[in-house]
Design a protein around this motif. Structure first.
Motif, PDB file in Angstrom:
ATOM      1  N   VAL A   8      56.350  55.461  35.704  1.00  0.00           N
ATOM      2  CA  VAL A   8      56.363  54.675  36.995  1.00  0.00           C
ATOM      3  C   VAL A   8      56.047  54.688  38.254  1.00  0.00           C
ATOM      4  N   HIS A   9      55.606  55.716  38.286  1.00  0.00           N
ATOM      5  CA  HIS A   9      54.790  56.027  40.161  1.00  0.00           C
ATOM      6  C   HIS A   9      53.731  55.139  40.332  1.00  0.00           C
ATOM      7  N   LEU A  10      53.293  55.101  38.751  1.00  0.00           N
ATOM      8  CA  LEU A  10      51.723  55.345  38.802  1.00  0.00           C
ATOM      9  C   LEU A  10      51.930  53.154  38.247  1.00  0.00           C
ATOM     10  N   ALA A  11      52.666  52.799  37.218  1.00  0.00           N
ATOM     11  CA  ALA A  11      52.063  51.109  37.054  1.00  0.00           C
ATOM     12  C   ALA A  11      53.160  50.249  38.292  1.00  0.00           C
ATOM     13  N   MET A  12      53.471  50.556  39.373  1.00  0.00           N
ATOM     14  CA  MET A  12      54.343  50.191  40.633  1.00  0.00           C
ATOM     15  C   MET A  12      52.567  49.808  41.640  1.00  0.00           C
ATOM     16  N   THR A  13      52.744  48.426  41.649  1.00  0.00           N
ATOM     17  CA  THR A  13      51.921  48.111  43.212  1.00  0.00           C
ATOM     18  C   THR A  13      52.984  48.292  44.221  1.00  0.00           C
ATOM     19  N   GLY A  14      53.119  48.598  44.938  1.00  0.00           N
ATOM     20  CA  GLY A  14      53.653  48.806  46.333  1.00  0.00           C
ATOM     21  C   GLY A  14      54.909  49.079  46.215  1.00  0.00           C
ATOM     22  N   GLY A  15      55.351  49.283  45.443  1.00  0.00           N
ATOM     23  CA  GLY A  15      56.696  50.464  45.043  1.00  0.00           C
ATOM     24  C   GLY A  15      57.486  49.478  43.629  1.00  0.00           C
ATOM     25  N   LYS A  16      57.057  47.280  43.427  1.00  0.00           N
ATOM     26  CA  LYS A  16      57.601  46.952  42.656  1.00  0.00           C
ATOM     27  C   LYS A  16      56.904  47.347  41.246  1.00  0.00           C
ATOM     28  N   LEU A  17      57.629  46.926  40.220  1.00  0.00           N
ATOM     29  CA  LEU A  17      57.048  46.936  38.812  1.00  0.00           C
ATOM     30  C   LEU A  17      55.672  45.749  38.681  1.00  0.00           C
ATOM     31  N   PRO A  18      54.921  46.198  38.153  1.00  0.00           N
ATOM     32  CA  PRO A  18      53.962  44.749  38.164  1.00  0.00           C
ATOM     33  C   PRO A  18      54.656  43.293  37.894  1.00  0.00           C
ATOM     34  N   ARG A  19      55.332  42.830  36.695  1.00  0.00           N
ATOM     35  CA  ARG A  19      56.141  42.243  35.788  1.00  0.00           C
ATOM     36  C   ARG A  19      56.803  41.427  37.301  1.00  0.00           C
ATOM     37  N   GLN A  20      57.499  42.807  38.189  1.00  0.00           N
ATOM     38  CA  GLN A  20      58.268  41.388  39.061  1.00  0.00           C
ATOM     39  C   GLN A  20      57.598  41.009  39.802  1.00  0.00           C
ATOM     40  N   ARG A  21      56.583  41.685  40.494  1.00  0.00           N
ATOM     41  CA  ARG A  21      56.133  41.131  41.253  1.00  0.00           C
ATOM     42  C   ARG A  21      55.155  39.888  41.000  1.00  0.00           C
ATOM     43  N   MET A  22      55.138  39.526  39.542  1.00  0.00           N
ATOM     44  CA  MET A  22      54.417  38.496  38.998  1.00  0.00           C
ATOM     45  C   MET A  22      55.467  37.228  38.946  1.00  0.00           C
ATOM     46  N   TRP A  23      56.421  38.091  38.908  1.00  0.00           N
ATOM     47  CA  TRP A  23      57.680  37.141  38.770  1.00  0.00           C
ATOM     48  C   TRP A  23      57.670  36.160  40.063  1.00  0.00           C
ATOM     49  N   LEU A  36      50.133  26.884  40.748  1.00  0.00           N
ATOM     50  CA  LEU A  36      50.454  27.913  39.424  1.00  0.00           C
ATOM     51  C   LEU A  36      49.911  27.793  38.906  1.00  0.00           C
ATOM     52  N   SER A  37      49.204  28.772  38.996  1.00  0.00           N
ATOM     53  CA  SER A  37      47.428  29.049  38.313  1.00  0.00           C
ATOM     54  C   SER A  37      47.541  30.603  38.119  1.00  0.00           C
ATOM     55  N   THR A  38      46.830  30.913  36.775  1.00  0.00           N
ATOM     56  CA  THR A  38      47.185  32.491  36.537  1.00  0.00           C
ATOM     57  C   THR A  38      46.322  33.430  37.463  1.00  0.00           C
ATOM     58  N   TYR A  39      45.172  31.965  38.031  1.00  0.00           N
ATOM     59  CA  TYR A  39      44.650  33.146  39.326  1.00  0.00           C
ATOM     60  C   TYR A  39      45.011  33.245  40.636  1.00  0.00           C
ATOM     61  N   ASN A  40      45.684  32.764  41.156  1.00  0.00           N
ATOM     62  CA  ASN A  40      46.868  32.417  41.583  1.00  0.00           C
ATOM     63  C   ASN A  40      47.907  33.575  41.578  1.00  0.00           C
ATOM     64  N   VAL A  41      48.330  33.428  40.761  1.00  0.00           N
ATOM     65  CA  VAL A  41      49.323  34.131  40.134  1.00  0.00           C
ATOM     66  C   VAL A  41      49.022  36.024  40.059  1.00  0.00           C
ATOM     67  N   SER A  42      47.588  36.411  39.749  1.00  0.00           N
ATOM     68  CA  SER A  42      47.706  37.404  39.759  1.00  0.00           C
ATOM     69  C   SER A  42      46.970  38.010  41.189  1.00  0.00           C
ATOM     70  N   ARG A  43      46.506  37.182  42.040  1.00  0.00           N
ATOM     71  CA  ARG A  43      46.165  37.327  43.624  1.00  0.00           C
ATOM     72  C   ARG A  43      47.666  37.133  43.662  1.00  0.00           C
ATOM     73  N   ARG A  44      48.875  36.772  44.295  1.00  0.00           N
ATOM     74  CA  ARG A  44      49.294  36.960  45.102  1.00  0.00           C
ATOM     75  C   ARG A  44      49.999  38.365  44.344  1.00  0.00           C
ATOM     76  N   ALA A  45      50.046  38.251  43.522  1.00  0.00           N
ATOM     77  CA  ALA A  45      51.128  39.714  43.110  1.00  0.00           C
ATOM     78  C   ALA A  45      49.982  41.072  43.050  1.00  0.00           C
ATOM     79  N   GLY A  46      49.037  41.141  43.397  1.00  0.00           N
ATOM     80  CA  GLY A  46      47.991  41.860  43.534  1.00  0.00           C
ATOM     81  C   GLY A  46      47.924  42.556  41.926  1.00  0.00           C
ATOM     82  N   GLN A  47      47.874  41.674  41.052  1.00  0.00           N
ATOM     83  CA  GLN A  47      47.757  42.321  39.817  1.00  0.00           C
ATOM     84  C   GLN A  47      45.856  41.430  38.813  1.00  0.00           C
ATOM     85  N   ASP A  48      45.616  42.239  38.749  1.00  0.00           N
ATOM     86  CA  ASP A  48      44.328  41.583  37.446  1.00  0.00           C
ATOM     87  C   ASP A  48      44.740  40.199  36.812  1.00  0.00           C
TER      88      ASP A  48
END
Length: 239
Positions: A8-23, A36-48
């Motif tokens: 969990v501690h490696l899968a998180m970004t800033g604490g929250k799980l990646p899917r939680q940040r993307m949601w 609401l685009s793939t690009y904007n979701v990834s950038r706002r959530a800090g995911q690839d």
């Protein structure tokens, strides 16, 4: 044998799980924070981009979002069903996945106020999750370390009862007890680590009491505080 799943501690970004940040990014963008685009979701959530694309496609198969327009490696989407603050748990085929056991325990604790480890496991099973009584006990002990619950009993054959402290009901997302490496409790509602191994819970308890006192707005009517709040404050002062 390694499962390939990140701790969990490696899968998180800033604490929250990646899917939680993307949601959270999807909901914010759907409310007008941007396209609401793939690009904007990834950038706002800090995911690839690939992670955002995979999650959006899974949500689309579940009927939660739908794709409006594809463009190169990007796409625009529409949120069809806002399911609230918790990220929908779906697999890549769009099938619903059972909730985490600790998620069910935290939800039950917020409703009933107190649970033993066996009762917590039963609540999780009723919610469709799998967790053993020992697993439930470990999670409740983690909450006790972080000052969310008190622990009473556990002697003379009586099971321990864990009671949620007033003022520590931080929100719908369950606090995460990370034990693999860091031994800490992260609260996604507050987006911060609230306890680390070796840290006293006294500060958090006192902060909780202060929040309760600051929440009282009936001074003019003489309704200063409940007897329970006064008793708990006196206990802290005398400690």
């Amino acid at each position: 044998m390694r499962s390939g799943k990140k701790p969990v501690h490696l899968a998180m970004t800033g604490g929250k799980l990646p899917r939680q940040r993307m949601w959270e990014a999807i909901r914010e963008l759907a409310k007008g924070a941007g396209e609401l685009s793939t690009y904007n979701v990834s950038r706002r959530a800090g995911q690839d981009d690939e992670a955002a694309r995979d999650y959006l496609r899974a949500l689309a198969k579940a009927g939660i979002v739908r794709q409006l327009k594809a463009r190169d490696r990007d796409a625009t989407w529409e949120l069809l069903q806002d399911e609230g603050v918790e990220a929908p748990r779906v697999n890549k085929r769009g099938e619903r996945m059972p909730p985490d056991g600790v998620e069910c325990i935290w939800r039950a604790l917020r409703i009933v106020g107190e649970l033993s480890a066996s009762e917590a496991a039963e609540q999780a099973h009723a919610g469709g999750a799998k967790i053993t009584e020992d697993g439930a006990r470990i999670y409740l002990q983690g909450l006790a370390l972080a000052g969310y619950v008190t622990r009473d009993g556990g002697t003379a054959g009586k099971p321990s009862v864990f009671r949620l402290l007033p003022g520590r009901n931080s929100g719908p997302l369950h606090p995460i007890y990370q034990r693999n490496t860091y031994a800490q409790v992260y609260d996604p509602n507050l987006d911060r680590v609230v306890w680390m191994k070796g840290q006293s819970t006294e500060v958090e308890r006192l902060r909780g009491l202060l929040r309760e006192w600051l929440g009282i707005d009936d001074w003019q009517d003489g309704l200063i505080a409940s007897a329970d709040l006064v008793a708990r404050t006196r206990k802290e002062v005398q400690a």
